[in-house]
Write an enzyme that holds these catalytic residues in place. Structure first.
Site, mmCIF file in Angstrom:
data_model
loop_
_atom_site.group_PDB
_atom_site.id
_atom_site.type_symbol
_atom_site.label_atom_id
_atom_site.label_comp_id
_atom_site.label_asym_id
_atom_site.label_seq_id
_atom_site.Cartn_x
_atom_site.Cartn_y
_atom_site.Cartn_z
ATOM 1 N N GLU A 13 35.053 16.944 18.855
ATOM 2 C CA GLU A 13 35.624 16.404 20.081
ATOM 3 C C GLU A 13 37.134 16.446 19.840
ATOM 4 O O GLU A 13 37.672 15.614 19.101
ATOM 5 C CB GLU A 13 35.153 14.974 20.330
ATOM 6 C CG GLU A 13 35.705 14.404 21.619
ATOM 7 C CD GLU A 13 35.320 12.947 21.829
ATOM 8 O OE1 GLU A 13 34.953 12.591 22.964
ATOM 9 O OE2 GLU A 13 35.406 12.158 20.865
ATOM 10 N N ASP B 191 33.095 12.653 16.649
ATOM 11 C CA ASP B 191 33.776 11.839 17.647
ATOM 12 C C ASP B 191 35.256 11.743 17.285
ATOM 13 O O ASP B 191 35.621 11.500 16.122
ATOM 14 C CB ASP B 191 33.133 10.448 17.667
ATOM 15 C CG ASP B 191 33.788 9.509 18.643
ATOM 16 O OD1 ASP B 191 33.754 9.792 19.845
ATOM 17 O OD2 ASP B 191 34.336 8.479 18.194
#
Length: 694
Positions: free
Chosen positions: A382, A346
């Site tokens: 990401e 993330d």
């Protein structure tokens, strides 16, 4: 409360709490503390029974050995030092702190003013002397047999990969074929019913939304909501207790083992960029009270405040060697103790940001790539955050795959009918080589998706033009503003049969484009069955029917269609080549990729209204002996509002077989004898080259 336990110096090299058969060694990093106190608790966690000052400090590691303690012992830390927020220090020995290396938790969090280091109602410079022990979970001394470090990842390749992004609870909580006591748990995720479904879809990787222990934000609890997605981690080694089923913590490894037996890898979505402690107004639960100035990035010249490149209030200081060690130790533990096959990071840009900015050769990325355990698992970035220069799509090292949000937007824009979207689609279908074909990267580096947890589902892309996030309690201000969606003239549900049919076909078009593109396809759990979130495009706090898959409402025909797409992709290696295609000549004189108009002429790429195009795919010229060398596929995109005649290329002695026609639910291969075939309006057809007697 008395200190009756004998203590010995112990060892500093093994962080956390480790039982050796006779006692427990405790070790905790804190560079700025003055004293570290080990606190022991009763079996129910309600009574603090002993306080033991760790007797030794080796550098920044505080450590001690306590003979006689056994697995199952509940504990926490109180760390004493300066409470000087203006200098970046927030020590408060009244607050019980989780061991960052704990592998199990006992109890949960209670949202009480005592968990804050300052007086609620005042500013964060004040000091709160209330004891927080009753309101926080306790760390647990684990038995080594609970977490044997003998697990092995499955180690599948990338070339046939299909990722299924799923939430443990939301994917399983309503499934009628899963025993009720298991629904919503790790036990349920790899149940017979789920394995049958995932195998039918041809899934090779399940990417789980965060499963590391978390704490919901106080502001959500005040609204009667919670952090459903889980991007608010507080314990990096601990499975989230909300998903524990009848098998307890061992159920996680049992889940991974069952996935592996079915040939499916497990990828964890991990949140190492920030913690659940928030900004200066957040609670003191672990890192902040252990060594705030080391664990977090603080503003230069104003260390009272936190760098907020994550948008969550704080940013972990991954450039600090002890914080980096914590993250790598955590990842290694999930691989060796549980057998996970990889990680999706993330806000990965945050992890790769050095003092001078994003650095693909920064400490975290370099450490990953040289680690003997972690260098062998799958790594997915990401590639963005909200910090300066935070959007870094295509810029991670070759060992990484990356979420490609540009693919998502291009896919939606093309099928919505946007001008010049066809030109962008051309590159997206070929794996976004303009972004990824550098430094020896392969086409699988582009993780293509039409929808993910963050945003609309595919069904909602076709049913809503405006987000509907009122239930989140933020006056519908949260979530993406531009979703490149289209409601076909009616916002939300409708009884109009024509609109419903057009929406279903748009979903099929997007799924087919996704599965027929070069790169790694990722499906959001539920999209294969038309799942809706009723227009909520930021359902992070909706632990309810908004986010849970409604298995009774799943579209069986769409599931069959998705399965057919997966089967076609696996049967034709041309559709998932590891090398990029650039129109290069192959050894037989043909090109690895050719673009054509429906009548066989050259495409006019300068036409802003271009909406019909064909692509002829062959094996890569760079890999003439590969599995795709003899395979040939023709994809025909007709975005026009009318049927079109397609002139098929002459491939004698072979002929064309239509494998996919998105104008219909059910797919039946059709051998084609004529040189011309109709491609229905607003649809995609895919053809394979077959031998005459096939």
């Amino acid at each position: 409360m008395t200190d009756t336990y004998e203590t010995r110096p112990g060892r500093p090299n093994l962080l956390g709490a480790h039982w050796d058969g006779e006692g427990v060694n405790f070790a905790l990093f804190s560079d700025h503390a003055h004293k570290v106190t080990l606190c022991l608790f009763s079996e129910d966690g309600g009574t603090e029974t002993h306080r033991i000052d760790l007797p030794e400090r080796s550098g920044a590691i505080w450590h001690g050995y306590v003979p006689g303690l056994a697995p199952g012992q509940l504990y926490g830390y109180r760390v004493d030092g300066p409470y000087a927020p203006d200098r970046g220090h927030r020590f408060n020995a009244n607050k019980l702190l989780l061991d960052p290396y704990t592998r199990e938790l006992h109890g949960g969090f209670t949202q009480d003013p005592a968990i804050f280091g300052y007086m609620q109602g005042g500013d964060d410079l004040s000091f709160d002397d209330r004891d927080s022990a009753l309101f926080v979970p306790k760390s647990v001394v684990s038995h080594p047999e609970t977490f044997p470090l003998d697990a092995r990842p499955l180690r599948r390749g990338w070339d046939d990969a299909l990722i299924y992004e799923a939430h443990v609870k939301g994917t399983t909580i309503t499934h009628p074929m899963i025993a009720e006591e298991k629904r919503g748990t790790y036990d349920a995720m790899a149940s017979d019913a789920m394995l049958e479904h995932l195998t039918k879809l041809g899934v090779t990787m399940v990417e789980l939304l965060p499963v590391q222990a978390l704490k919901p934000e106080g502001v959500l609890l005040e609204r009667g909501l919670t952090n459903y997605w889980g991007y608010n981690t507080v314990a990096f080694f601990t499975p989230e207790p909300r998903y524990l089923g009848p098998s307890g913590v061992k159920g996680f490894r049992a889940m991974v083992d069952r996935f592996h037996a079915a040939g499916i890898e497990v990828i964890l979505d991990v949140v190492y960029n920030h913690s659940a402690e928030g900004d200066q107004h957040g609670p003191t639960l672990s890192f902040r009270g252990i060594d705030n100035a080391s664990y977090y990035r603080l503003l230069d010249g104003q260390p009272r405040y936190y760098v907020n490149d994550t948008g969550t209030g704080n940013t972990m200081n991954c450039a600090h060697p002890s914080v980096l060690r914590l993250i790598l130790d955590s990842m290694r533990f999930w691989v060796q103790a549980y057998g996970v096959d990889g990680f999706r990071f993330d806000l990965a840009t945050t992890l790769a940001r050095e003092p001078q900015g994003f650095d693909r050769h920064g400490g975290f990325l370099d450490a990953l790539r040289q680690d003997p355990v972690l260098s062998g698992v799958k790594l997915i970035a990401e590639p963005w955050d909200i910090g300066p220069g935070g959007y870094r799509l295509g810029q991670f090292p070759p060992e990484f795959a990356e979420w490609n949000d540009r693919y998502r937007d291009t896919l939606r824009r093309f099928w919505r009918g946007d001008a010049r979207a066809a030109q962008d689609l051309g590159g997206a279908i070929l794996g976004s080589a303009d972004l990824f074909d550098t430094r020896g990267r392969r086409a699988w580096a582009s993780v293509n998706f039409g929808a993910a947890h963050d945003g609309y589902t595919l069904a909602d892309v076709t049913a809503y033009t405006e987000r509907h996030n009122e239930a989140n309690g933020e006056e519908n201000r949260d979530g993406h503003h531009d979703n490149f969606s289209d409601n076909f003239g009616v916002e939300g549900p409708t009884d109009d049969a024509d609109i419903k049919a057009a929406r279903r076909q748009r979903v099929r078009n997007m799924l087919a484009t996704l599965m027929l593109s070069q790169g790694t396809p990722m499906i959001l759990a539920g999209d294969e069955g038309g799942n809706t979130q009723n227009g909520n495009n930021n359902a992070y706090c909706q632990d309810n029917e908004t986010s849970w898959l409604d298995w009774e409402a799943m579209d069986g025909n769409l599931i069959e269609f998705t399965s057919a797409l997966s089967a076609i992709r696996k049967a034709h290696p041309t559709l998932g080549q590891s090398r990029f295609l650039h129109g290069a000549k192959r050894s037989d004189g043909t090109k690895d990729v050719e673009w054509r108009a429906f009548d066989g002429s050259a495409l006019n790429w300068r036409d802003p209204g271009l909406s019909s195009l064909c692509i002829l795919l062959r094996g890569s010229a760079e890999n003439p002996g590969g599995d795709a060398s003899a395979d040939m596929m023709l994809l025909a995109f007709n975005r026009e509002d009318a049927d079109q005649e397609l002139d098929l290329p002459d491939i004698a002695p072979r002929h064309w077989r239509r494998e996919i026609d998105t104008s219909t639910d059910l797919q039946t291969p059709l051998d084609i004898a004529d040189p011309r075939i109709t491609v229905p309006r607003s649809s995609l057809s895919a053809f394979s080259a077959v031998e005459v007697d096939a």
